[in-house]
Design a protein around this motif. Structure first.
Motif, PDB file in Angstrom:
ATOM      1  N   SER A 188       0.864  -1.168   0.000  1.00 17.63           N
ATOM      2  CA  SER A 188       0.000   0.000   0.000  1.00 17.63           C
ATOM      3  C   SER A 188       0.905   1.223   0.000  1.00 17.63           C
ATOM      4  CB  SER A 188      -0.894  -0.010   1.240  1.00 17.63           C
ATOM      5  OG  SER A 188      -1.801   1.069   1.220  1.00 17.63           O
ATOM      6  N   ASN A 189       0.756   2.065  -1.014  1.00 16.33           N
ATOM      7  CA  ASN A 189       1.680   3.173  -1.245  1.00 16.33           C
ATOM      8  C   ASN A 189       0.962   4.510  -1.056  1.00 16.33           C
ATOM      9  OD1 ASN A 189       4.152   1.658  -2.622  1.00 16.33           O
ATOM     10  ND2 ASN A 189       2.263   0.781  -3.423  1.00 16.33           N
ATOM     11  N   HIS A 190       1.613   5.399  -0.310  1.00 14.65           N
ATOM     12  CA  HIS A 190       0.999   6.682   0.033  1.00 14.65           C
ATOM     13  C   HIS A 190       1.975   7.810  -0.308  1.00 14.65           C
ATOM     14  CE1 HIS A 190      -1.977   4.440   2.521  1.00 14.65           C
ATOM     15  NE2 HIS A 190      -0.941   3.634   2.701  1.00 14.65           N
ATOM     16  N   VAL A 191       1.549   8.709  -1.163  1.00 17.45           N
ATOM     17  CA  VAL A 191       2.360   9.863  -1.551  1.00 17.45           C
ATOM     18  C   VAL A 191       1.644  11.125  -1.079  1.00 17.45           C
ATOM     19  CG1 VAL A 191       3.429  11.140  -3.435  1.00 17.45           C
ATOM     20  CG2 VAL A 191       3.222   8.642  -3.581  1.00 17.45           C
ATOM     21  N   THR A 192       2.333  11.892  -0.233  1.00 18.09           N
ATOM     22  CA  THR A 192       1.767  13.137   0.292  1.00 18.09           C
ATOM     23  C   THR A 192       2.715  14.283  -0.037  1.00 18.09           C
ATOM     24  OG1 THR A 192       0.775  11.897   2.128  1.00 18.09           O
ATOM     25  CG2 THR A 192       0.880  14.292   2.339  1.00 18.09           C
ATOM     26  N   VAL A 193       2.180  15.348  -0.620  1.00 21.22           N
ATOM     27  CA  VAL A 193       2.985  16.503  -0.989  1.00 21.22           C
ATOM     28  C   VAL A 193       2.313  17.764  -0.453  1.00 21.22           C
ATOM     29  CG1 VAL A 193       4.029  17.805  -2.872  1.00 21.22           C
ATOM     30  CG2 VAL A 193       3.755  15.323  -3.081  1.00 21.22           C
ATOM     31  N   THR A 194       3.068  18.580   0.257  1.00 20.11           N
ATOM     32  CA  THR A 194       2.546  19.827   0.809  1.00 20.11           C
ATOM     33  C   THR A 194       2.559  20.912  -0.261  1.00 20.11           C
ATOM     34  OG1 THR A 194       4.725  20.536   1.572  1.00 20.11           O
ATOM     35  CG2 THR A 194       3.409  19.204   3.087  1.00 20.11           C
ATOM     36  N   PRO A 195       1.831  22.006  -0.047  1.00 17.56           N
ATOM     37  CA  PRO A 195       1.793  23.078  -1.051  1.00 17.56           C
ATOM     38  C   PRO A 195       3.170  23.651  -1.390  1.00 17.56           C
ATOM     39  CG  PRO A 195      -0.014  23.348   0.484  1.00 17.56           C
ATOM     40  CD  PRO A 195       0.834  22.239   1.027  1.00 17.56           C
ATOM     41  N   ASP A 196       4.131  23.569  -0.458  1.00 23.37           N
ATOM     42  CA  ASP A 196       5.457  24.117  -0.746  1.00 23.37           C
ATOM     43  C   ASP A 196       6.378  23.109  -1.431  1.00 23.37           C
ATOM     44  OD1 ASP A 196       6.023  22.360   1.276  1.00 23.37           O
ATOM     45  OD2 ASP A 196       6.906  23.845   2.634  1.00 23.37           O
ATOM     46  N   GLY A 197       5.812  21.940  -1.813  1.00 23.88           N
ATOM     47  CA  GLY A 197       6.585  20.963  -2.565  1.00 23.88           C
ATOM     48  C   GLY A 197       7.298  19.921  -1.738  1.00 23.88           C
ATOM     49  N   GLN A 198       7.188  20.010  -0.420  1.00 21.31           N
ATOM     50  CA  GLN A 198       7.780  18.989   0.434  1.00 21.31           C
ATOM     51  C   GLN A 198       6.824  17.794   0.507  1.00 21.31           C
ATOM     52  OE1 GLN A 198      10.956  19.201   1.915  1.00 21.31           O
ATOM     53  NE2 GLN A 198      11.001  20.888   0.445  1.00 21.31           N
ATOM     54  N   GLY A 199       7.395  16.587   0.538  1.00 21.96           N
ATOM     55  CA  GLY A 199       6.519  15.429   0.514  1.00 21.96           C
ATOM     56  C   GLY A 199       7.088  14.238   1.226  1.00 21.96           C
ATOM     57  N   ARG A 200       6.268  13.195   1.240  1.00 24.31           N
ATOM     58  CA  ARG A 200       6.647  11.954   1.879  1.00 24.31           C
ATOM     59  C   ARG A 200       6.063  10.798   1.101  1.00 24.31           C
ATOM     60  NH1 ARG A 200       4.716   9.432   7.598  1.00 24.31           N
ATOM     61  NH2 ARG A 200       6.315   7.834   7.791  1.00 24.31           N
ATOM     62  N   PHE A 201       6.862   9.763   0.959  1.00 23.68           N
ATOM     63  CA  PHE A 201       6.411   8.519   0.335  1.00 23.68           C
ATOM     64  C   PHE A 201       6.492   7.418   1.377  1.00 23.68           C
ATOM     65  CE2 PHE A 201       5.377   5.317  -2.464  1.00 23.68           C
ATOM     66  CZ  PHE A 201       6.379   4.387  -2.652  1.00 23.68           C
ATOM     67  N   ARG A 202       5.378   6.759   1.615  1.00 25.99           N
ATOM     68  CA  ARG A 202       5.332   5.683   2.602  1.00 25.99           C
ATOM     69  C   ARG A 202       4.792   4.433   1.937  1.00 25.99           C
ATOM     70  NH1 ARG A 202       1.208   4.600   7.042  1.00 25.99           N
ATOM     71  NH2 ARG A 202       2.251   3.166   8.463  1.00 25.99           N
ATOM     72  N   ARG A 203       5.529   3.331   2.081  1.00 27.88           N
ATOM     73  CA  ARG A 203       5.119   2.052   1.500  1.00 27.88           C
ATOM     74  C   ARG A 203       4.982   1.023   2.623  1.00 27.88           C
ATOM     75  NH1 ARG A 203       9.127   1.233  -1.898  1.00 27.88           N
ATOM     76  NH2 ARG A 203       8.032   1.793  -3.831  1.00 27.88           N
ATOM     77  N   ILE A 204       3.837   0.356   2.672  1.00 29.23           N
ATOM     78  CA  ILE A 204       3.578  -0.635   3.721  1.00 29.23           C
ATOM     79  C   ILE A 204       3.309  -1.986   3.056  1.00 29.23           C
ATOM     80  CG2 ILE A 204       2.186  -1.223   5.731  1.00 29.23           C
ATOM     81  CD1 ILE A 204       1.295   1.694   5.812  1.00 29.23           C
ATOM     82  N   PRO A 205       4.034  -3.028   3.447  1.00 30.21           N
ATOM     83  CA  PRO A 205       3.800  -4.347   2.847  1.00 30.21           C
ATOM     84  C   PRO A 205       2.638  -5.089   3.510  1.00 30.21           C
ATOM     85  CG  PRO A 205       5.616  -4.493   4.374  1.00 30.21           C
ATOM     86  CD  PRO A 205       5.178  -3.047   4.366  1.00 30.21           C
ATOM     87  N   PHE A 206       1.934  -5.867   2.723  1.00 26.38           N
ATOM     88  CA  PHE A 206       0.829  -6.695   3.207  1.00 26.38           C
ATOM     89  C   PHE A 206       0.893  -8.064   2.527  1.00 26.38           C
ATOM     90  CE2 PHE A 206      -0.828  -2.416   3.840  1.00 26.38           C
ATOM     91  CZ  PHE A 206      -1.577  -2.513   5.000  1.00 26.38           C
ATOM     92  N   ARG A 207       0.153  -8.990   3.080  1.00 22.16           N
ATOM     93  CA  ARG A 207      -0.138 -10.258   2.393  1.00 22.16           C
ATOM     94  C   ARG A 207      -1.645 -10.465   2.456  1.00 22.16           C
ATOM     95  NH1 ARG A 207      -1.491 -15.649   3.191  1.00 22.16           N
ATOM     96  NH2 ARG A 207      -0.636 -17.022   1.571  1.00 22.16           N
ATOM     97  N   TYR A 208      -2.247 -10.691   1.296  1.00 18.95           N
ATOM     98  CA  TYR A 208      -3.681 -10.963   1.302  1.00 18.95           C
ATOM     99  C   TYR A 208      -3.938 -12.463   1.361  1.00 18.95           C
ATOM    100  CZ  TYR A 208      -3.415 -11.872  -3.807  1.00 18.95           C
ATOM    101  OH  TYR A 208      -3.111 -12.346  -5.061  1.00 18.95           O
ATOM    102  N   ALA A 209      -5.040 -12.813   1.969  1.00 20.45           N
ATOM    103  CA  ALA A 209      -5.479 -14.213   2.048  1.00 20.45           C
ATOM    104  C   ALA A 209      -6.981 -14.226   1.835  1.00 20.45           C
ATOM    105  CB  ALA A 209      -5.128 -14.826   3.397  1.00 20.45           C
ATOM    106  N   TRP A 210      -7.448 -15.140   1.002  1.00 19.14           N
ATOM    107  CA  TRP A 210      -8.881 -15.250   0.742  1.00 19.14           C
ATOM    108  C   TRP A 210      -9.588 -15.811   1.972  1.00 19.14           C
ATOM    109  CZ3 TRP A 210     -10.198 -12.516  -3.235  1.00 19.14           C
ATOM    110  CH2 TRP A 210      -9.325 -12.376  -4.309  1.00 19.14           C
ATOM    111  N   PRO A 211     -10.883 -15.539   2.125  1.00 17.06           N
ATOM    112  CA  PRO A 211     -11.614 -16.075   3.276  1.00 17.06           C
ATOM    113  C   PRO A 211     -11.469 -17.584   3.430  1.00 17.06           C
ATOM    114  CG  PRO A 211     -12.937 -14.408   2.177  1.00 17.06           C
ATOM    115  CD  PRO A 211     -11.726 -14.613   1.321  1.00 17.06           C
TER     116      PRO A 211
END
Length: 253
Positions: A188-211
């Motif tokens: 799951s990837n999250h990109v956040t950028v502030t109005p002044d151009g500063q930002g952060r990229f956060r990546r979180i790993p997961f494993r999916y499993a069906w019911p």
């Protein structure tokens, strides 16, 4: 500039260090009062004695559940997340053990163990997810219940040759999931950028499993499926459901 690091974060806190914990209780979304209340309503109804929350986090669910008179304990890997509990009204009613929910044991037998908000996916191996079920069963008294809330992978939205599914786009923010359908891993990837151009990229790993895979994990731990709903409102789980709330029961004897 996009930055993935934060010097104040403790690696021991895993994927939920101080930089995440600081904003975890932001209003709206999963923290909206009506969302919390719907989960707490079901958990209160299912509980018949003390309960244990795996990955208790900042007490989003545990504190309001304890406020209804249900004895609640929690296990949490991240000290940064758990530290928020004591500072909240009613947080002193929730006793937290710092540890890994795949193996950490706490004293007592419980009527209910629960794990909410996709957190089972943060354990990124099948063996680790099986260990969660086994650890839950080890804490349950005979006839006790294990509840998991988790989203379903959106693989139906993947055309041939594509592995990315966007899930959010707003001013200054883009979120997308990237799937590996061979390993059942995704980020799951999250990109956040502030109005002044500063930002952060956060990546979180997961494993999916069906019911169905989780039902087999439960059987390996001596539990059987009792309920499966599409959400906390106990609506019917169907082919169009985007998540499930599942309840497994430990054998009565």
């Amino acid at each position: 500039m996009i930055d993935e690091t934060n010097t104040e974060d403790d690696p021991a806190d895993g994927w939920f260090p101080e930089s995440v914990a600081a904003g975890y209780d932001a209003p709206g979304g999963a923290n909206a009062p009506e969302v919390v209340a719907s989960a707490v309503d079901v958990l209160e109804d299912l509980a018949d004695g003390p309960v244990l929350e795996f990955a208790v986090g900042t007490g989003r669910i545990a504190i309001p559940l304890a406020a209804r008179g249900v004895p609640v304990r929690g296990i949490e890997l991240s000290r940064a997340m758990a530290a928020r509990i004591a500072d909240k009204p009613g947080g002193d009613a929730v006793e937290v053990t710092i540890g890994d929910m795949t193996k950490t044991r706490v004293a007592g037998q419980y009527s209910l163990v629960y794990l909410v908000f996709n957190t089972i996916g943060n354990v990124t191996t099948q063996d680790g997810q099986v260990d969660i079920f086994r650890n839950a069963a080890a804490h349950l008294r005979p006839g006790g219940l294990f509840v998991v809330e988790v989203g379903l992978p959106e693989l139906r939205r993947l055309p041939p040759g594509q592995d990315i599914v966007p899930f959010a786009m707003a001013p200054g923010y883009v979120g997308f999931d990237q799937y590996d359908v061979v390993t059942q891993e995704f980020t799951s990837n999250h990109v956040t950028v502030t109005p002044d151009g500063q930002g952060r990229f956060r990546r979180i790993p997961f494993r999916y499993a069906w019911p169905a895979e989780m039902d087999l994990m439960a059987r390996l731990a001596g539990m059987r499926l009792k309920h499966r709903w599409a959400d906390w409102d106990r609506s019917e789980f169907t082919a169009e459901s985007t998540k499930h709330v599942s309840v497994w029961e430990r054998a009565p004897h």
